[in-house]
Design an enzyme around this catalytic site. Sequence first.
Site, PDB file in Angstrom:
ATOM      1  N   PRO A   1       0.823  -1.215   0.000  1.00  0.00           N
ATOM      2  CA  PRO A   1       0.000   0.000   0.000  1.00  0.00           C
ATOM      3  C   PRO A   1       0.857   1.265   0.000  1.00  0.00           C
ATOM      4  O   PRO A   1       1.770   1.402   0.800  1.00  0.00           O
ATOM      5  CB  PRO A   1      -0.795  -0.092   1.308  1.00  0.00           C
ATOM      6  CG  PRO A   1      -0.506  -1.425   1.882  1.00  0.00           C
ATOM      7  CD  PRO A   1       0.711  -1.977   1.228  1.00  0.00           C
ATOM      8  N   GLU A   2       0.554   2.150  -0.931  1.00  0.00           N
ATOM      9  CA  GLU A   2       1.214   3.453  -0.966  1.00  0.00           C
ATOM     10  C   GLU A   2       0.217   4.492  -0.445  1.00  0.00           C
ATOM     11  O   GLU A   2      -0.917   4.169  -0.097  1.00  0.00           O
ATOM     12  CB  GLU A   2       1.641   3.769  -2.398  1.00  0.00           C
ATOM     13  CG  GLU A   2       2.703   2.813  -2.912  1.00  0.00           C
ATOM     14  CD  GLU A   2       4.065   3.480  -3.090  1.00  0.00           C
ATOM     15  OE1 GLU A   2       4.236   4.634  -2.645  1.00  0.00           O
ATOM     16  OE2 GLU A   2       4.948   2.848  -3.668  1.00  0.00           O
TER      17      GLU A   2
ATOM     18  N   HIS B   1      -6.177 -14.320   8.957  1.00  0.00           N
ATOM     19  CA  HIS B   1      -5.249 -13.214   9.185  1.00  0.00           C
ATOM     20  C   HIS B   1      -5.935 -11.930   9.643  1.00  0.00           C
ATOM     21  O   HIS B   1      -5.367 -10.857   9.526  1.00  0.00           O
ATOM     22  CB  HIS B   1      -4.414 -12.976   7.927  1.00  0.00           C
ATOM     23  CG  HIS B   1      -3.630 -14.186   7.512  1.00  0.00           C
ATOM     24  ND1 HIS B   1      -2.575 -14.658   8.250  1.00  0.00           N
ATOM     25  CD2 HIS B   1      -3.775 -15.030   6.466  1.00  0.00           C
ATOM     26  CE1 HIS B   1      -2.079 -15.750   7.661  1.00  0.00           C
ATOM     27  NE2 HIS B   1      -2.789 -15.984   6.573  1.00  0.00           N
TER      28      HIS B   1
ATOM     29  N   ARG C   1       1.062 -11.002   5.889  1.00  0.00           N
ATOM     30  CA  ARG C   1       2.517 -10.995   6.094  1.00  0.00           C
ATOM     31  C   ARG C   1       2.934 -10.326   7.396  1.00  0.00           C
ATOM     32  O   ARG C   1       4.079 -10.417   7.793  1.00  0.00           O
ATOM     33  CB  ARG C   1       3.199 -10.328   4.892  1.00  0.00           C
ATOM     34  CG  ARG C   1       2.950 -11.129   3.610  1.00  0.00           C
ATOM     35  CD  ARG C   1       3.655 -10.531   2.434  1.00  0.00           C
ATOM     36  NE  ARG C   1       5.091 -10.561   2.580  1.00  0.00           N
ATOM     37  CZ  ARG C   1       5.940 -10.028   1.709  1.00  0.00           C
ATOM     38  NH1 ARG C   1       5.464  -9.410   0.637  1.00  0.00           N
ATOM     39  NH2 ARG C   1       7.227 -10.101   1.893  1.00  0.00           N
TER      40      ARG C   1
ATOM     41  N   ARG D   1      22.747  19.310  -2.541  1.00  0.00           N
ATOM     42  CA  ARG D   1      22.798  17.857  -2.321  1.00  0.00           C
ATOM     43  C   ARG D   1      23.217  17.154  -3.602  1.00  0.00           C
ATOM     44  O   ARG D   1      22.712  17.440  -4.679  1.00  0.00           O
ATOM     45  CB  ARG D   1      21.428  17.353  -1.843  1.00  0.00           C
ATOM     46  CG  ARG D   1      20.922  18.052  -0.584  1.00  0.00           C
ATOM     47  CD  ARG D   1      21.763  17.740   0.630  1.00  0.00           C
ATOM     48  NE  ARG D   1      21.682  16.342   1.001  1.00  0.00           N
ATOM     49  CZ  ARG D   1      20.840  15.856   1.918  1.00  0.00           C
ATOM     50  NH1 ARG D   1      20.015  16.677   2.543  1.00  0.00           N
ATOM     51  NH2 ARG D   1      20.822  14.573   2.210  1.00  0.00           N
TER      52      ARG D   1
END
Length: 271
Positions: free
Chosen positions: A2-3, A90, A108, A151
């Site tokens: 998931p983002e 789960h 997981r 940077r």
Amino acid sequence: MPELPEVETTVRGLARHLEGQRIERVALNRPDMRFPFPEGFVQALTGATVTGLGRRAKYGLIHTDRDSTMVFHLGMSGRWRIDPSETAKHDHLVLETPGHRFALHDPRRFGFVDLVPTDALDRWPAFAAMGPEPLGPGLTAGHLAAALAGRRQAIKLMLLDQRIVAGLGNIYVCEALFRARIDPRKPAGQVSRPAIERLVAAIREVLEQAIGDGGSSLRDYARPDGELGYFATRFAVYDREGQPCARGDGGSVTRIVQGGRSTWYCPKCQK
Ligand SMILES: [Zn+2]
């Protein structure tokens, strides 16, 4: 995995049914996920009323009238299921309101939850050093230019740094750099101001488009398992190695590895 858009979609889907509701029962089906459930978790939430939901980076927030907030992270495979027809193996955590059951399902178990005093959320370890939200007012070209100045690290890697922008993952960094026509390998300090301005707009656009796609998926949430937060969205470069560039410039999507993770981009139009 998931983002941010999946987490945002999940939060919006939960909010529809959970906001204003009293949590009548909390069940834990094991002692831990990635981390142990906090001590007193069941007691602290049982009988509490949900006053609102929110999101910070890839964390979902469930605020209660007891001045505490349940923080959840979906890890690699976590999802909330609303009114699952049966308790699945789960479903590690189940919340019950008068109208619904909400199960946090995570095969997981890289996901986790915590309980944090609401007024101390900003000081919660994962949030304390976090940069601005990519969809909030804090992400401006000025902020990004200051953070990137001098940077030498590649712009792609800098954008994955949560201290610079919160909640951006591999997919949306690749997509935003493509949309802004920036070479992901470019040293961050050498990205021009106009390119940074394009990048800020591109970050918002790719996330908003995906959240829009997630919103459409919520409309058919009547799926039997009521799973929230996973949906199909279209990517221009992500996982499209060898495909022609979506700009039609004759370039083809190339995969390279940066910081141990894949980057997809078009060498023809990303400079
Ligand atoms: Zn191209």
